[in-house]
Every structure is written in C-alpha cells, then in structure tokens.
Design a protein around this motif. Structure first.
Motif, PDB file in Angstrom:
ATOM      1  N   GLY A   1       2.919  10.790  15.422  1.00 34.57           N
ATOM      2  CA  GLY A   1       2.263  10.427  14.439  1.00 34.57           C
ATOM      3  C   GLY A   1       3.753   8.948  13.646  1.00 34.57           C
ATOM      4  O   GLY A   1       3.779   8.411  12.484  1.00 34.57           O
ATOM      5  N   GLY A   2       3.971   8.461  15.058  1.00 34.32           N
ATOM      6  CA  GLY A   2       4.595   7.436  15.298  1.00 34.32           C
ATOM      7  C   GLY A   2       4.724   6.377  13.851  1.00 34.32           C
ATOM      8  O   GLY A   2       5.125   5.837  13.640  1.00 34.32           O
ATOM      9  N   TYR A   3       2.900   5.901  14.248  1.00 28.16           N
ATOM     10  CA  TYR A   3       2.773   4.453  13.643  1.00 28.16           C
ATOM     11  C   TYR A   3       3.097   4.918  11.567  1.00 28.16           C
ATOM     12  O   TYR A   3       2.755   3.929  10.996  1.00 28.16           O
ATOM     13  N   SER A   4       3.032   6.361  11.215  1.00 30.76           N
ATOM     14  CA  SER A   4       2.566   5.843  10.193  1.00 30.76           C
ATOM     15  C   SER A   4       3.760   7.241   9.620  1.00 30.76           C
ATOM     16  O   SER A   4       4.466   7.299   7.972  1.00 30.76           O
ATOM     17  N   ALA A   5       5.035   7.647  10.349  1.00 36.69           N
ATOM     18  CA  ALA A   5       6.709   7.506  10.194  1.00 36.69           C
ATOM     19  C   ALA A   5       7.368   7.302   9.244  1.00 36.69           C
ATOM     20  O   ALA A   5       7.380   8.106   8.069  1.00 36.69           O
ATOM     21  N   ARG A   6       7.160   5.863   9.086  1.00 37.00           N
ATOM     22  CA  ARG A   6       8.284   5.021   7.980  1.00 37.00           C
ATOM     23  C   ARG A   6       7.610   5.663   6.891  1.00 37.00           C
ATOM     24  O   ARG A   6       7.883   5.735   5.318  1.00 37.00           O
ATOM     25  N   ALA A   7       6.511   4.725   6.829  1.00 39.39           N
ATOM     26  CA  ALA A   7       5.874   5.701   5.351  1.00 39.39           C
ATOM     27  C   ALA A   7       5.606   6.882   4.863  1.00 39.39           C
ATOM     28  O   ALA A   7       6.471   7.923   3.725  1.00 39.39           O
ATOM     29  N   ARG A   8       6.111   8.012   5.716  1.00 41.63           N
ATOM     30  CA  ARG A   8       6.004   9.718   5.469  1.00 41.63           C
ATOM     31  C   ARG A   8       7.281   9.745   4.758  1.00 41.63           C
ATOM     32  O   ARG A   8       7.923  10.237   4.345  1.00 41.63           O
ATOM     33  N   ALA A   9       8.401   9.602   5.874  1.00 43.07           N
ATOM     34  CA  ALA A   9       9.901   9.429   5.443  1.00 43.07           C
ATOM     35  C   ALA A   9       9.741   8.599   4.275  1.00 43.07           C
ATOM     36  O   ALA A   9      10.885   8.544   3.170  1.00 43.07           O
ATOM     37  N   ALA A  10       9.335   7.701   3.332  1.00 37.72           N
ATOM     38  CA  ALA A  10       9.690   6.883   2.427  1.00 37.72           C
ATOM     39  C   ALA A  10       9.005   7.422   1.167  1.00 37.72           C
ATOM     40  O   ALA A  10       9.700   7.670  -0.366  1.00 37.72           O
ATOM     41  N   GLU A  11       8.111   8.641   1.570  1.00 38.66           N
ATOM     42  CA  GLU A  11       7.226   9.186   0.615  1.00 38.66           C
ATOM     43  C   GLU A  11       8.475  10.058  -0.226  1.00 38.66           C
ATOM     44  O   GLU A  11       7.901  10.693  -0.932  1.00 38.66           O
ATOM     45  N   LEU A  12       8.954  10.842   1.471  1.00 36.44           N
ATOM     46  CA  LEU A  12       9.916  11.786   1.544  1.00 36.44           C
ATOM     47  C   LEU A  12      11.150  11.392  -0.088  1.00 36.44           C
ATOM     48  O   LEU A  12      11.521  11.966  -1.236  1.00 36.44           O
ATOM     49  N   LEU A  13      11.481  10.582   0.421  1.00 30.18           N
ATOM     50  CA  LEU A  13      12.813   9.621  -0.497  1.00 30.18           C
ATOM     51  C   LEU A  13      12.575   9.211  -1.982  1.00 30.18           C
ATOM     52  O   LEU A  13      12.837   9.436  -2.459  1.00 30.18           O
ATOM     53  N   ASN A  14      11.028   9.115  -2.226  1.00 28.09           N
ATOM     54  CA  ASN A  14      10.647   8.887  -3.643  1.00 28.09           C
ATOM     55  C   ASN A  14       9.926  10.732  -4.017  1.00 28.09           C
ATOM     56  O   ASN A  14      11.266  10.476  -5.174  1.00 28.09           O
ATOM     57  N   GLY A  15      10.106  11.524  -3.675  1.00 27.11           N
ATOM     58  CA  GLY A  15      10.196  12.289  -3.974  1.00 27.11           C
ATOM     59  C   GLY A  15      11.429  12.986  -4.457  1.00 27.11           C
ATOM     60  O   GLY A  15      11.181  13.412  -5.256  1.00 27.11           O
ATOM     61  N   LEU A  16      12.490  12.933  -3.886  1.00 27.01           N
ATOM     62  CA  LEU A  16      13.566  13.112  -4.012  1.00 27.01           C
ATOM     63  C   LEU A  16      14.235  12.587  -5.285  1.00 27.01           C
ATOM     64  O   LEU A  16      15.450  12.301  -5.361  1.00 27.01           O
ATOM     65  N   GLY A  17      14.328  10.945  -5.565  1.00 24.33           N
ATOM     66  CA  GLY A  17      13.933  10.385  -6.440  1.00 24.33           C
ATOM     67  C   GLY A  17      15.221   9.328  -5.942  1.00 24.33           C
ATOM     68  O   GLY A  17      14.766   8.537  -6.933  1.00 24.33           O
ATOM     69  N   PHE A  18      14.777   8.646  -4.845  1.00 22.36           N
ATOM     70  CA  PHE A  18      15.388   7.111  -5.175  1.00 22.36           C
ATOM     71  C   PHE A  18      13.905   6.203  -5.251  1.00 22.36           C
ATOM     72  O   PHE A  18      12.838   6.236  -4.990  1.00 22.36           O
ATOM     73  N   ALA A  19      14.283   5.045  -4.973  1.00 18.88           N
ATOM     74  CA  ALA A  19      13.470   4.461  -5.868  1.00 18.88           C
ATOM     75  C   ALA A  19      12.894   3.541  -4.407  1.00 18.88           C
ATOM     76  O   ALA A  19      14.129   3.147  -3.091  1.00 18.88           O
ATOM     77  N   PRO A  20      11.950   2.757  -4.505  1.00 17.71           N
ATOM     78  CA  PRO A  20      11.426   2.130  -3.382  1.00 17.71           C
ATOM     79  C   PRO A  20      12.756   0.956  -2.830  1.00 17.71           C
ATOM     80  O   PRO A  20      12.320   0.331  -1.542  1.00 17.71           O
ATOM     81  N   SER A  21      13.462   0.255  -3.600  1.00 15.61           N
ATOM     82  CA  SER A  21      13.746  -0.127  -3.325  1.00 15.61           C
ATOM     83  C   SER A  21      15.158  -0.186  -2.541  1.00 15.61           C
ATOM     84  O   SER A  21      16.001  -1.149  -2.035  1.00 15.61           O
ATOM     85  N   ASP A  22      15.748   1.473  -2.611  1.00 17.32           N
ATOM     86  CA  ASP A  22      16.902   1.868  -2.370  1.00 17.32           C
ATOM     87  C   ASP A  22      16.870   1.729  -0.518  1.00 17.32           C
ATOM     88  O   ASP A  22      17.232   2.059   0.016  1.00 17.32           O
ATOM     89  N   ILE A  23      15.762   2.422   0.038  1.00 14.68           N
ATOM     90  CA  ILE A  23      14.913   2.282   1.001  1.00 14.68           C
ATOM     91  C   ILE A  23      15.924   2.251   2.476  1.00 14.68           C
ATOM     92  O   ILE A  23      16.291   2.694   3.383  1.00 14.68           O
TER      93      ILE A  23
END
Length: 221
Positions: free
Chosen positions: A121-143
């Motif tokens: 799942g390497g090609y989707s890894a960054r998107a999956r990590a961003a989804e976790l961060l978003n779910g835990l309250g981080f803004a897209p501009s934070d990543i």
C-alpha cells in the motif's frame, strides 16, 4: 492468539498481577478497566515485552506485529505526516531500498521493489496517513508542519496516529481518548470498530468502551 496462563507480576516487591489467565484471539477487541495502580498498564507492558512475568506463562505468536504509541512524547523538526508514516517500518524499509537501487541504477531490482511497495500500500500511504491526522483533528494545512510546532496534547495525538498507521495484528491503546475532543473521539470509535485486527485498550470512559470493544477485562483485588 495471545495467552496468559497463571501469570503473576511483582514490581518493587509489590504484587501487581496475581495468577492471571487471559486469552486474546485474532480480531478480538477487549477493554481493560480497574482502579489506579491495579496493573492495567503493566499488563500492556508485559505484552510489549517491556516486563517479564515472575511466574506463569505468557505466549505471544512470533509472527504477530504489535503496535502501541511510544511512551515518550515525540519531538523534532520532521513533518508530522512523515512521523506518522514512520509507523509502517516495512514501508519505510522498502522506500530506503528503492532509493539505493535508484542510485545504483539497478533496473530489475527497482521493478521488484516497486511491486513490493505497491503490495504494502505504498502508493496510498501518504493519503492514509493524512486521513488519520484529519480524523484526529489536524487540519490539512498542518500535515507538513514539524512536530515541534505542536503542543504536548497534540503530540500525544501524533503518537496515537503513528501507532494506528502501523499494519499490526494487535493494537495496544492506553487511555486513547486523553487529549481528544468529542469529534475526534467519535471518529476514533468508528475507526476501532472497523479495524480488522485485535485491540486491547485501557480507558476510564465506559461509554467509549461500550461502543468499541466486545469484552471487558476487569482487574481488581
């Protein structure tokens, strides 16, 4: 499966766990409750192999990957999305191998590595990590911001996100709702419910446990 058979544990001469029997099957989700000092966190530390049993037997399948948030608060200048992705060690290892093969011009090896990268799942890894961060309250501009840009409570969330990003057979969570707002707690509940592997979590929030786990381990006396 993980099995504790007649396990006892002493710390500083004090009996923490006495003759504990417990079996955790693949995909099983269980909550751990008990008073302060009852041995809840010590049980997780036994499973992480940070402590050794004083008597009895602890059986953990050698092939099981166990993930939990690091006990030390993260720090540094690394972008938080990269920190979360570090939770998948296999992914990072393949990325390093790809960089090495590219520098050496090994075309055949590169092809094999990219196939492995796709398989994990390497090609989707960054998107999956961003989804976790978003779910835990981080803004897209934070990543892309660094770990040190965030306060202690937000860094605790980062440790949780990294543990959740790791492909594992068992996820250990110790009071995961600490430092989370209501919206993030609701998102975490849903994430745990749909997580396909085993979870052992400590929480004082009985409603959170009711909505996420199938059984309760009560440590008392």
């Amino acid at each position: 499966m993980i099995r504790l058979s007649d396990v006892s544990l002493y710390l500083g001469g004090r009996e923490i766990l006495a003759e504990v029997d417990l079996t955790l099957f693949p995909g099983h989700k269980a909550g751990i409750v008990g008073g302060n000092g009852a041995g809840k966190t010590s049980l997780l530390r036994l499973i992480r192999k940070e402590l050794a049993v004083d008597s009895g037997q602890l059986e953990i399948p050698g092939e099981w990957v166990i993930s939990s948030a690091d006990q030390q608060m993260p720090s540094g200048k690394k972008a938080i999305i990269d920190f979360v992705m570090d939770g998948d060690r296999q992914l990072r290892a393949i990325e390093n191998q790809i960089q090495g093969a590219e520098s050496e011009g090994c075309g055949e090896t590169l092809g094999q590595l990219h196939a492995e990268y796709d398989a994990v799942g390497g090609y989707s890894a960054r998107a999956r990590a961003a989804e976790l961060l978003n779910g835990l309250g981080f803004a897209p501009s934070d990543i892309e911001r660094s770990i040190d840009d965030f306060s202690g409570g937000w860094r605790v969330r980062l440790g949780l996100a990294q543990a959740m990003f790791c492909p594992c057979d068992l996820l250990l969570l110790d009071e995961p709702t600490n430092h989370l707002d209501v919206e993030a707690i609701i998102w975490l509940e849903e994430w745990i419910r749909y997580f396909q592997h085993a979870v052992l979590l400590i929480s004082h929030d009985r409603e959170f446990l009711d909505r996420t786990v199938k059984s309760i381990i009560h440590i008392h006396n």
